[in-house]
Design a protein around this motif. Structure first.
Motif, PDB file in Angstrom:
ATOM      1  N   SER A  36       1.210  -1.800   4.991  1.00 14.30           N
ATOM      2  CA  SER A  36       1.117  -2.570   3.565  1.00 14.30           C
ATOM      3  C   SER A  36       0.559  -3.912   3.105  1.00 14.30           C
ATOM      4  O   SER A  36       0.319  -4.051   1.963  1.00 14.30           O
ATOM      5  CB  SER A  36       2.715  -2.330   3.145  1.00 14.30           C
ATOM      6  OG  SER A  36       3.519  -2.942   3.915  1.00 14.30           O
ATOM      7  N   ARG A  37       0.235  -4.886   4.189  1.00 15.66           N
ATOM      8  CA  ARG A  37      -0.152  -5.294   3.777  1.00 15.66           C
ATOM      9  C   ARG A  37      -2.306  -5.072   4.136  1.00 15.66           C
ATOM     10  O   ARG A  37      -2.309  -4.660   5.331  1.00 15.66           O
ATOM     11  CB  ARG A  37      -0.492  -6.425   4.850  1.00 15.66           C
ATOM     12  CG  ARG A  37       1.519  -6.677   3.971  1.00 15.66           C
ATOM     13  CD  ARG A  37       2.102  -8.271   5.065  1.00 15.66           C
ATOM     14  NE  ARG A  37       2.952  -9.092   4.569  1.00 15.66           N
ATOM     15  CZ  ARG A  37       4.294  -9.924   5.028  1.00 15.66           C
ATOM     16  NH1 ARG A  37       3.491 -10.652   6.192  1.00 15.66           N
ATOM     17  NH2 ARG A  37       5.427  -9.800   4.585  1.00 15.66           N
ATOM     18  N   PRO A  38      -2.642  -6.370   3.893  1.00 16.66           N
ATOM     19  CA  PRO A  38      -4.733  -5.907   4.356  1.00 16.66           C
ATOM     20  C   PRO A  38      -5.158  -6.105   5.470  1.00 16.66           C
ATOM     21  O   PRO A  38      -4.220  -6.858   6.432  1.00 16.66           O
ATOM     22  CB  PRO A  38      -4.808  -7.768   3.398  1.00 16.66           C
ATOM     23  CG  PRO A  38      -3.971  -7.208   2.350  1.00 16.66           C
ATOM     24  CD  PRO A  38      -2.808  -7.861   2.687  1.00 16.66           C
ATOM     25  N   GLU A  55     -13.316   6.067   0.539  1.00 11.77           N
ATOM     26  CA  GLU A  55     -13.568   6.678  -0.725  1.00 11.77           C
ATOM     27  C   GLU A  55     -11.850   7.236  -0.290  1.00 11.77           C
ATOM     28  O   GLU A  55     -11.500   7.793  -1.081  1.00 11.77           O
ATOM     29  CB  GLU A  55     -15.177   7.410  -1.046  1.00 11.77           C
ATOM     30  CG  GLU A  55     -16.330   6.856  -1.505  1.00 11.77           C
ATOM     31  CD  GLU A  55     -15.808   6.407  -2.621  1.00 11.77           C
ATOM     32  OE1 GLU A  55     -15.503   6.788  -3.498  1.00 11.77           O
ATOM     33  OE2 GLU A  55     -16.335   4.976  -2.774  1.00 11.77           O
ATOM     34  N   ILE A  56     -12.318   7.554   0.734  1.00  8.36           N
ATOM     35  CA  ILE A  56     -11.009   8.184   1.340  1.00  8.36           C
ATOM     36  C   ILE A  56      -9.759   7.009   1.109  1.00  8.36           C
ATOM     37  O   ILE A  56      -8.635   7.867   0.269  1.00  8.36           O
ATOM     38  CB  ILE A  56     -10.266   8.599   3.036  1.00  8.36           C
ATOM     39  CG1 ILE A  56     -11.820  10.037   2.878  1.00  8.36           C
ATOM     40  CG2 ILE A  56      -9.521   9.518   3.589  1.00  8.36           C
ATOM     41  CD1 ILE A  56     -11.735  10.927   5.000  1.00  8.36           C
ATOM     42  N   ALA A  57      -9.814   6.418   0.960  1.00  8.39           N
ATOM     43  CA  ALA A  57      -8.629   4.827   1.153  1.00  8.39           C
ATOM     44  C   ALA A  57      -8.641   5.168  -0.316  1.00  8.39           C
ATOM     45  O   ALA A  57      -7.354   5.320  -0.152  1.00  8.39           O
ATOM     46  CB  ALA A  57      -8.539   4.229   1.423  1.00  8.39           C
ATOM     47  N   ARG A  58      -9.781   5.492  -1.421  1.00  8.42           N
ATOM     48  CA  ARG A  58      -9.256   5.294  -2.580  1.00  8.42           C
ATOM     49  C   ARG A  58      -8.671   6.568  -3.068  1.00  8.42           C
ATOM     50  O   ARG A  58      -7.745   6.319  -3.760  1.00  8.42           O
ATOM     51  CB  ARG A  58     -10.543   4.032  -3.162  1.00  8.42           C
ATOM     52  CG  ARG A  58     -11.699   2.964  -2.747  1.00  8.42           C
ATOM     53  CD  ARG A  58     -12.692   3.158  -3.589  1.00  8.42           C
ATOM     54  NE  ARG A  58     -12.835   1.760  -3.118  1.00  8.42           N
ATOM     55  CZ  ARG A  58     -14.413   1.802  -3.450  1.00  8.42           C
ATOM     56  NH1 ARG A  58     -15.142   2.545  -3.373  1.00  8.42           N
ATOM     57  NH2 ARG A  58     -15.213   0.428  -2.906  1.00  8.42           N
ATOM     58  N   ALA A  62      -5.148   3.772  -1.816  1.00 12.11           N
ATOM     59  CA  ALA A  62      -5.376   2.126  -1.529  1.00 12.11           C
ATOM     60  C   ALA A  62      -6.617   1.566  -2.622  1.00 12.11           C
ATOM     61  O   ALA A  62      -7.346   2.076  -2.496  1.00 12.11           O
ATOM     62  CB  ALA A  62      -5.397   2.544  -0.021  1.00 12.11           C
ATOM     63  N   HIS A  63      -6.501   0.204  -2.165  1.00 10.81           N
ATOM     64  CA  HIS A  63      -7.565  -0.999  -2.650  1.00 10.81           C
ATOM     65  C   HIS A  63      -8.201  -0.840  -1.369  1.00 10.81           C
ATOM     66  O   HIS A  63      -8.372  -1.178  -0.158  1.00 10.81           O
ATOM     67  CB  HIS A  63      -7.514  -2.184  -2.395  1.00 10.81           C
ATOM     68  CG  HIS A  63      -8.447  -2.794  -2.864  1.00 10.81           C
ATOM     69  ND1 HIS A  63      -9.344  -2.936  -4.018  1.00 10.81           N
ATOM     70  CD2 HIS A  63      -8.515  -4.030  -2.156  1.00 10.81           C
ATOM     71  CE1 HIS A  63      -9.925  -3.529  -3.918  1.00 10.81           C
ATOM     72  NE2 HIS A  63      -9.889  -4.103  -2.706  1.00 10.81           N
ATOM     73  N   HIS A  74      -6.237  -2.185   1.311  1.00  4.62           N
ATOM     74  CA  HIS A  74      -5.074  -2.532   1.236  1.00  4.62           C
ATOM     75  C   HIS A  74      -4.264  -1.190   0.947  1.00  4.62           C
ATOM     76  O   HIS A  74      -4.345  -1.047  -0.343  1.00  4.62           O
ATOM     77  CB  HIS A  74      -4.959  -4.237   0.097  1.00  4.62           C
ATOM     78  CG  HIS A  74      -3.794  -4.455   0.024  1.00  4.62           C
ATOM     79  ND1 HIS A  74      -3.482  -5.516  -0.632  1.00  4.62           N
ATOM     80  CD2 HIS A  74      -2.510  -4.342   0.777  1.00  4.62           C
ATOM     81  CE1 HIS A  74      -2.066  -5.995  -1.093  1.00  4.62           C
ATOM     82  NE2 HIS A  74      -1.504  -5.695  -0.112  1.00  4.62           N
ATOM     83  N   ALA A  75      -3.236  -0.896   2.029  1.00  2.00           N
ATOM     84  CA  ALA A  75      -2.752   0.421   1.050  1.00  2.00           C
ATOM     85  C   ALA A  75      -0.969  -0.194   1.062  1.00  2.00           C
ATOM     86  O   ALA A  75      -0.678   0.251   1.205  1.00  2.00           O
ATOM     87  CB  ALA A  75      -3.019   0.988   2.744  1.00  2.00           C
TER      88      ALA A  75
END
Length: 424
Positions: A36-38, A55-58, A62-63, A74-75
């Motif tokens: 949950s932290r960067p 792109e998957i994370a976004r 997530a950032h 940063h999820a």
């Protein structure tokens, strides 16, 4: 459609820096979704697969961004549990991303993985790991739907039937174990560097992971309390490809940022016989050509000869006097480089999983197509040694794993141009 035009018979010489490992990076990117932290992954390779990970994370909420050769994720919140089909089918470790989302949220929907066309991406062991942690699985229309009311510590065997331990399933089980309640035990675990570095990142995130013996992992479920900065190691497959290029062209290439210890012992032994001389120098490795000789070897899990360097070595073996024999023990259909090499004059053939190469043969330029990353790389190597000009299609596969391949080769003296089909 982009194509490479390569004029051969030039000895390559110079120094290049070896990029970060594609395969390690992809699995670390999946693991970063647990935190949950960067999480910052330094030495991220500048390849198309990296953009897919962003792109998957976004898409999950997530950032994520890439800057200064590092990917930062940063999820803190994931707004959806579905990995889009248009993204998940572009890379190989999609199931590992699915395991991370399931571990983080208790539910996930993801497509069957993509990547190279030569191999079916079997995910049965990944799904078995998800079931072991308590998930119910449903498969429909090319998507996996997994849901778990509670993630409980589990035991899991990552070995496969006849193909050694599953690297991907080992990592999926690690990610699930990190978030499960209680201890998890993964036997038959892969010892590939991808696993080693995923363990390293999890430890940085505060998850206790330890080895019991040489093939069992113990994970104490503990949601990551920390962020982390982790450095992606050099890409041993990219380094091996350029090293073989030095031998193919009777040149000399210095590979900065990589050590002999980064290569599996199986590769070092076989490549030395085939005509590749590797020497440790202060800044990295120096690759030159030695007297080539035919070899007989089979691919296998680390530290055996890696399947991802099999097609490239086949290109080099076309120049070794005598008959070489290769048994492909990892991917049963990895013979996609044979038609292209044969059209360039190689005496190479396959019967089932066994390849035979008779050399030396004079190679000539031809019009060829690469259908996956490593087959395309093998055709590039052959083109560098061939007389005349080679026109290579399928270069999009190269860009999934090799940073700026045309520019890097030009810096070493190769005659390489990139054109669209319309310009030819």
């Amino acid at each position: 459609m982009r194509r490479l035009l390569i004029t051969g018979e030039t000895s390559l010489a110079g120094r290049i820096h070896v990029q970060g490992s594609k395969n390690v990076f992809l699995h670390l990117a999946a693991a970063s979704l647990l935190a949950s932290r960067p999480v910052r992954l330094r030495n991220a390779p500048a390849i198309t697969d990296t953009r897919v990970c962003v792109e998957i994370a976004r898409a999950l909420g997530a950032h994520a961004e890439v800057a200064d050769a590092a990917m930062t994720t940063h999820a803190a919140d994931l707004r959806t549990t579905e990995i889009p089909g248009g993204l998940g089918t572009l890379i190989r470790p999609t199931a590992c991303f699915g395991a991370a989302v399931l571990a983080r949220t208790g539910a996930v929907t993801f497509p069957f993985p993509g990547g190279d066309a030569f191999a079916e991406r079997l995910i049965d062991r990944h799904l078995a790991a998800m079931q072991a942690v308590g998930a119910e699985i449903r498969v429909s229309d090319g998507f996996v739907h997994a849901r778990a009311r509670r993630l409980a510590g589990f035991t899991f065997d990552a070995s496969t039937d006849g193909h050694g331990p599953s690297l991907g399933a080992t990592i999926s089980a690690l990610l699930l174990g990190a978030m499960a309640s209680g201890a998890s035990r993964i036997s038959g675990a892969s010892v590939e560097p991808e696993v080693e570095h995923t363990v390293g990142l999890l430890r940085c995130l505060g998850v206790p992971v330890s080895w019991e013996g040489t093939s069992t992992l113990e994970v104490e479920g503990r949601p990551p309390a920390n962020g982390a900065t982790y450095t992606v190691p050099p890409d041993r497959m990219v380094a091996g490809t350029y090293a073989i290029a030095a031998a193919m062209t009777e040149g000399r290439i210095d590979l900065a940022g990589v050590a002999l210890s980064d290569f599996p012992t199986g590769f070092l032994k076989v490549a030395a016989t085939a005509g590749l001389d590797l020497a440790q120098v202060p800044h990295g490795i120096r690759a030159t050509r030695s007297e080539p000789a035919p070899v007989e070897f089979e691919t296998g899990p680390h530290p055996e000869y890696p399947t991802d360097l099999q097609p490239q070595l086949c290109a080099l073996l076309t120049q070794a006097p005598g008959t070489s024999k290769v048994a492909e023990r990892v991917y049963s259909r990895r013979a996609t480089h044979i038609p292209g090499l044969a059209s360039m004059g190689a005496d190479i053939r396959a019967v089932g999983d066994h390849l035979t190469i008779v050399g030396p043969r004079t190679l000539s330029g031809a019009t060829v197509r690469g259908t996956d990353i490593r087959a395309a790389a093998a055709l590039v190597l052959a083109a560098l040694a061939a007389s005349g000009r080679t026109e290579l299609a399928g270069v999009e596969h190269l860009y999934r794993g090799y940073e700026n391949l045309p520019g890097t080769l030009r810096s070493l003296g190769a005659a390489v141009m990139e054109h669209s089909q319309e310009e030819l």
